[in-house]
Design a protein around this motif. Sequence first.
Motif: not given
Length: 167
Positions: A6-17
Amino acid sequence: MHTIELQLSDAEATDALGAALARARPAREAEALHVHLHGDLGAGKSTLARALLRALGVEGAIRSPTYTLVERYPLAEGGEAWHLDLYRIGDAGELEFLGLDGGEAVLWLIEWPERGRGWLPAPDLRVELAVEGEGRAAELHAVSAAGQAWLAALGAATAGYAFAADS
């Protein structure tokens, strides 16, 4: 499916993961699930663990175990989630004194697991995080049958989501 990248574009994407991992987590069996979190300092290991714990219903402060080595969180479904950060241990034998042999843990989230080699349970899921530009790259590897079930459910849950999954 044994790996998801996965590519996590920002901290919110990390939270979503983290939230997606919580939703996709296999039902508790006789054994606890073990997640080994790998990555350099600042790669997002604690952020991911915090998001997963929050999505599992942990309320109140979710502290990084950088100095305490282990933080324990009761789960609404019963049992505890244990979040370990082994960065500061000098020898894997130090784990013997942390009281990690109780059966109340249903989920282990372990940062810097390589420092506890020989004392830790084998992972069901290995997560490798790396800083990549402004975001993060994440590779999730199933190591056990439970890990494979977890990744299969995660892949189905994240199809078409804010990040793309590859098998």
